[in-house]
Scaffold this motif. Structure first.
Motif, PDB file in Angstrom:
ATOM      1  N   GLU A 103       0.824  -1.215   0.000  1.00  0.00           N
ATOM      2  CA  GLU A 103       0.000   0.000   0.000  1.00  0.00           C
ATOM      3  C   GLU A 103       0.855   1.261   0.000  1.00  0.00           C
ATOM      4  O   GLU A 103       0.473   2.290  -0.550  1.00  0.00           O
ATOM      5  CB  GLU A 103      -0.895   0.031   1.242  1.00  0.00           C
ATOM      6  CG  GLU A 103      -2.009  -1.006   1.230  1.00  0.00           C
ATOM      7  CD  GLU A 103      -2.895  -0.875   2.453  1.00  0.00           C
ATOM      8  OE1 GLU A 103      -4.114  -1.071   2.316  1.00  0.00           O
ATOM      9  OE2 GLU A 103      -2.380  -0.585   3.549  1.00  0.00           O
ATOM     10  N   TRP A 104       2.010   1.187   0.639  1.00  0.00           N
ATOM     11  CA  TRP A 104       2.840   2.362   0.897  1.00  0.00           C
ATOM     12  C   TRP A 104       3.963   2.533  -0.118  1.00  0.00           C
ATOM     13  O   TRP A 104       4.481   3.632  -0.283  1.00  0.00           O
ATOM     14  CB  TRP A 104       3.422   2.249   2.305  1.00  0.00           C
ATOM     15  CG  TRP A 104       3.701   3.550   2.973  1.00  0.00           C
ATOM     16  CD1 TRP A 104       4.931   4.050   3.313  1.00  0.00           C
ATOM     17  CD2 TRP A 104       2.752   4.525   3.412  1.00  0.00           C
ATOM     18  NE1 TRP A 104       4.793   5.277   3.938  1.00  0.00           N
ATOM     19  CE2 TRP A 104       3.465   5.599   4.010  1.00  0.00           C
ATOM     20  CE3 TRP A 104       1.354   4.601   3.353  1.00  0.00           C
ATOM     21  CZ2 TRP A 104       2.825   6.723   4.543  1.00  0.00           C
ATOM     22  CZ3 TRP A 104       0.718   5.720   3.882  1.00  0.00           C
ATOM     23  CH2 TRP A 104       1.454   6.752   4.461  1.00  0.00           C
ATOM     24  N   ALA A 105       4.339   1.452  -0.802  1.00  0.00           N
ATOM     25  CA  ALA A 105       5.490   1.509  -1.712  1.00  0.00           C
ATOM     26  C   ALA A 105       5.376   2.607  -2.773  1.00  0.00           C
ATOM     27  O   ALA A 105       6.385   3.260  -3.085  1.00  0.00           O
ATOM     28  CB  ALA A 105       5.694   0.146  -2.377  1.00  0.00           C
ATOM     29  N   PRO A 106       4.170   2.852  -3.353  1.00  0.00           N
ATOM     30  CA  PRO A 106       4.103   3.915  -4.366  1.00  0.00           C
ATOM     31  C   PRO A 106       4.505   5.283  -3.832  1.00  0.00           C
ATOM     32  O   PRO A 106       4.997   6.127  -4.587  1.00  0.00           O
ATOM     33  CB  PRO A 106       2.626   3.896  -4.785  1.00  0.00           C
ATOM     34  CG  PRO A 106       2.178   2.489  -4.513  1.00  0.00           C
ATOM     35  CD  PRO A 106       2.902   2.100  -3.261  1.00  0.00           C
ATOM     36  N   ILE A 107       4.329   5.523  -2.526  1.00  0.00           N
ATOM     37  CA  ILE A 107       4.772   6.781  -1.934  1.00  0.00           C
ATOM     38  C   ILE A 107       6.287   6.893  -2.017  1.00  0.00           C
ATOM     39  O   ILE A 107       6.850   7.984  -2.167  1.00  0.00           O
ATOM     40  CB  ILE A 107       4.296   6.873  -0.465  1.00  0.00           C
ATOM     41  CG1 ILE A 107       2.777   6.965  -0.438  1.00  0.00           C
ATOM     42  CG2 ILE A 107       4.915   8.056   0.258  1.00  0.00           C
ATOM     43  CD1 ILE A 107       2.203   6.997   0.953  1.00  0.00           C
ATOM     44  N   GLU A 108       6.948   5.734  -1.912  1.00  0.00           N
ATOM     45  CA  GLU A 108       8.407   5.676  -1.988  1.00  0.00           C
ATOM     46  C   GLU A 108       8.896   5.532  -3.432  1.00  0.00           C
ATOM     47  O   GLU A 108      10.052   5.188  -3.668  1.00  0.00           O
ATOM     48  CB  GLU A 108       8.907   4.476  -1.171  1.00  0.00           C
ATOM     49  CG  GLU A 108       8.471   4.466   0.277  1.00  0.00           C
ATOM     50  CD  GLU A 108       9.228   5.474   1.113  1.00  0.00           C
ATOM     51  OE1 GLU A 108      10.422   5.664   0.852  1.00  0.00           O
ATOM     52  OE2 GLU A 108       8.614   6.054   2.024  1.00  0.00           O
ATOM     53  N   SER A 109       7.985   5.775  -4.388  1.00  0.00           N
ATOM     54  CA  SER A 109       8.293   5.657  -5.823  1.00  0.00           C
ATOM     55  C   SER A 109       8.658   4.238  -6.219  1.00  0.00           C
ATOM     56  O   SER A 109       9.439   4.015  -7.151  1.00  0.00           O
ATOM     57  CB  SER A 109       9.424   6.629  -6.215  1.00  0.00           C
ATOM     58  OG  SER A 109       9.034   7.962  -5.952  1.00  0.00           O
ATOM     59  N   ALA A 110       8.091   3.259  -5.517  1.00  0.00           N
ATOM     60  CA  ALA A 110       8.281   1.850  -5.863  1.00  0.00           C
ATOM     61  C   ALA A 110       6.920   1.251  -6.205  1.00  0.00           C
ATOM     62  O   ALA A 110       5.977   1.383  -5.420  1.00  0.00           O
ATOM     63  CB  ALA A 110       8.911   1.094  -4.693  1.00  0.00           C
ATOM     64  N   LEU A 111       6.811   0.627  -7.355  1.00  0.00           N
ATOM     65  CA  LEU A 111       5.547   0.010  -7.744  1.00  0.00           C
ATOM     66  C   LEU A 111       5.731  -1.509  -7.730  1.00  0.00           C
ATOM     67  O   LEU A 111       6.233  -2.100  -8.680  1.00  0.00           O
ATOM     68  CB  LEU A 111       5.104   0.491  -9.124  1.00  0.00           C
ATOM     69  CG  LEU A 111       3.674   0.102  -9.509  1.00  0.00           C
ATOM     70  CD1 LEU A 111       2.665   0.654  -8.499  1.00  0.00           C
ATOM     71  CD2 LEU A 111       3.338   0.607 -10.894  1.00  0.00           C
ATOM     72  N   LEU A 112       5.340  -2.127  -6.652  1.00  0.00           N
ATOM     73  CA  LEU A 112       5.456  -3.574  -6.512  1.00  0.00           C
ATOM     74  C   LEU A 112       4.362  -4.255  -7.319  1.00  0.00           C
ATOM     75  O   LEU A 112       3.309  -3.656  -7.580  1.00  0.00           O
ATOM     76  CB  LEU A 112       5.322  -3.964  -5.038  1.00  0.00           C
ATOM     77  CG  LEU A 112       6.193  -3.206  -4.027  1.00  0.00           C
ATOM     78  CD1 LEU A 112       5.887  -3.686  -2.620  1.00  0.00           C
ATOM     79  CD2 LEU A 112       7.658  -3.395  -4.359  1.00  0.00           C
ATOM     80  N   PRO A 113       4.550  -5.523  -7.695  1.00  0.00           N
ATOM     81  CA  PRO A 113       3.473  -6.226  -8.394  1.00  0.00           C
ATOM     82  C   PRO A 113       2.196  -6.304  -7.569  1.00  0.00           C
ATOM     83  O   PRO A 113       1.084  -6.271  -8.118  1.00  0.00           O
ATOM     84  CB  PRO A 113       4.059  -7.611  -8.674  1.00  0.00           C
ATOM     85  CG  PRO A 113       5.292  -7.719  -7.862  1.00  0.00           C
ATOM     86  CD  PRO A 113       5.776  -6.338  -7.606  1.00  0.00           C
ATOM     87  N   GLU A 114       2.340  -6.385  -6.237  1.00  0.00           N
ATOM     88  CA  GLU A 114       1.155  -6.402  -5.384  1.00  0.00           C
ATOM     89  C   GLU A 114       0.421  -5.054  -5.438  1.00  0.00           C
ATOM     90  O   GLU A 114      -0.817  -5.001  -5.446  1.00  0.00           O
ATOM     91  CB  GLU A 114       1.549  -6.714  -3.940  1.00  0.00           C
ATOM     92  CG  GLU A 114       2.205  -8.071  -3.747  1.00  0.00           C
ATOM     93  CD  GLU A 114       3.720  -8.026  -3.883  1.00  0.00           C
ATOM     94  OE1 GLU A 114       4.388  -8.930  -3.342  1.00  0.00           O
ATOM     95  OE2 GLU A 114       4.246  -7.085  -4.520  1.00  0.00           O
ATOM     96  N   SER A 115       1.189  -3.969  -5.482  1.00  0.00           N
ATOM     97  CA  SER A 115       0.594  -2.633  -5.595  1.00  0.00           C
ATOM     98  C   SER A 115      -0.131  -2.488  -6.923  1.00  0.00           C
ATOM     99  O   SER A 115      -1.261  -1.986  -6.984  1.00  0.00           O
ATOM    100  CB  SER A 115       1.668  -1.544  -5.482  1.00  0.00           C
ATOM    101  OG  SER A 115       2.494  -1.732  -4.353  1.00  0.00           O
TER     102      SER A 115
END
Length: 431
Positions: A137-149
């Motif tokens: 949920e939080w990774a996009p804030i850190e500019s990371a787009l995980l497959p789960e996101s």
């Protein structure tokens, strides 16, 4: 259900539900984790409005899976006594576990917290929470787009939910909810649900420290132009999966329920010496972090490297400024209190007390696990050194804050009632 469930148990229970209610439920794979584990979604109901429920976004918060199954069961039965649970009006899409990789690293948390009164020590020895950039949920804030996101974003775009409910849990305190937009009428039903189960409502929080607070335990995200009021590290919260339903007029409710409750959580009386206490809590989190890091410094040479160990990555992330970030984040409150502009309630100071204690405990629990698994001759001595601190911290946490275990059944019941209250408000507003 009197205990938490493993990811495998949740999946099996969802399959049984689909078999038990033919035509009412559908189970499908909606994505794949970084390590290749399936992301499964159970859908019940066939209505045009969608409610999206996200279970276990944090692997150390397992109650959401129990809640999710209970909600799905209720809708699959088709009682239809309320608009939000009428399967002809609403489809409930339930992501059974958003972070199965993290859940695998919290293996054993279910047994560690089983029984009528599990110890805080057992929980922190098995709990795992990844670094922010590895939290879906939080990774996009850190500019990371995980497959789960990406899978969750895709679901939001496809379903356009009127409500997304992210099912979280806190180690200690009371129940509270964070909303990306207001839900008129929600607070009353939430308070009634908490009172009915004798779980305190948290009158203050760390997670939503500077959000709008229209009612006890209810926090609403400030508008985008008020980013300066957000806690450090969350200024770009608009990129998170929480805010994605806004594109379609939807609201997200982050629903928090406590594992261990404390009467201090809902004490609204003014704290008699907030400034001195907040300064002490800043020292508490920094000192605890320094003590864990001192042991880590001695063990770095034989621990698995960060690129091979998620636990090691967390320890390095925490050592590299997280304790200071936490301690510094409530200094504006301390300044306001010192200037007489803010009378902080005891409950707000209590909420920060919980955070100050849990950060070093999270790190110590992870480091103890790594030391236990090491065959280096220095590992046992370092383990004993850290374990003495760890057990003393756990005992002091429990005693000083008057913690009592909330049975899993009651945690899930309160979370389900809170979700249903939010869903009723969202469905009514969407008509």
């Amino acid at each position: 259900m009197d205990r938490y469930l493993t990811v495998a148990e949740v999946s099996a229970a969802a399959r049984r539900l689909v078999t038990r209610y033919p035509g009412a439920g559908r189970l499908r794979r909606v994505g794949t984790s970084r390590a290749g584990r399936p992301l499964e979604m159970l859908s019940v109901g066939h209505g045009p409005a969608h409610v999206l429920v996200v279970a276990r976004p944090h692997p150390d918060e397992p109650v959401g899976a129990v809640t999710a199954l209970a909600l799905a069961e209720r809708v699959a039965r088709g009682d239809g006594r309320a608009p939000a649970t009428d399967p002809a009006r609403v489809t409930w899409d339930v992501v059974l576990c958003l972070d199965p990789d993290g859940a695998a690293l919290s293996d054993g948390i279910e047994e560690a917290t089983a029984g009528p009164a599990p110890a805080l020590e057992r929980y922190f020895r098995t709990a795992f929470r990844p670094v922010a950039a590895e939290q879906p949920e939080w990774a996009p804030i850190e500019s990371a787009l995980l497959p789960e996101s990406r899978a969750l974003f895709d679901l939001i775009d496809a379903r356009r939910p009127v409500l997304q409910c992210s099912l979280h849990g806190i180690e200690a305190g009371g129940a509270f909810a964070q909303l990306t937009d207001g839900l008129p009428g929600f607070a009353e039903d939430f308070h009634t649900a908490a009172a009915g189960l004798s779980v305190p409502v948290q009158h203050g929080t760390f997670d939503a420290l500077y959000w709008e607070n229209p009612a006890p335990g209810v926090h609403v995200l400030p508008p985008p132009e008020s980013a300066g009021r957000l806690a450090a590290g969350s200024e770009n919260i608009g990129r998170s999966t929480w805010c994605a339903p806004r594109r379609y007029g939807g609201v997200t409710a982050i629903v928090e329920v406590p594992m261990w409750a404390s009467a201090l959580a809902d004490d609204p009386s003014p704290h008699p010496d907030a400034v001195r206490t907040l300064r002490g809590l800043s020292r508490l989190v920094r000192d605890g972090g320094e003590q864990v890091t001192a042991v880590l410094d001695k063990a770095r040479g034989f621990l698995p490297p960060p690129e091979e160990s998620a636990a090691r990555r967390v320890l390095e992330w925490m050592a590299d400024g997280l304790y200071d970030l936490v301690a510094d984040s409530w200094q504006p409150l301390a300044r306001q209190a010192a200037e007489g502009r803010e009378r902080l309630p005891r409950a707000q100071v209590f909420a920060l007390d919980v955070v100050a204690r849990r950060q070093p405990l999270r790190a110590a629990g992870l480091l103890l696990r790594l030391l236990s698994a090491s065959d280096d001759p220095a590992a046992p001595g370092l383990h004993d050194e850290l374990h003495a601190l760890f057990t003393a911290w756990c005992e002091d946490f429990t005693r000083a804050l008057g913690l009592r275990w909330v049975p899993v059944r009651e945690q899930a019941d309160l979370q389900a009632r809170t979700v249903l209250a939010a869903a009723e408000c969202a469905v009514r507003s969407a008509r």
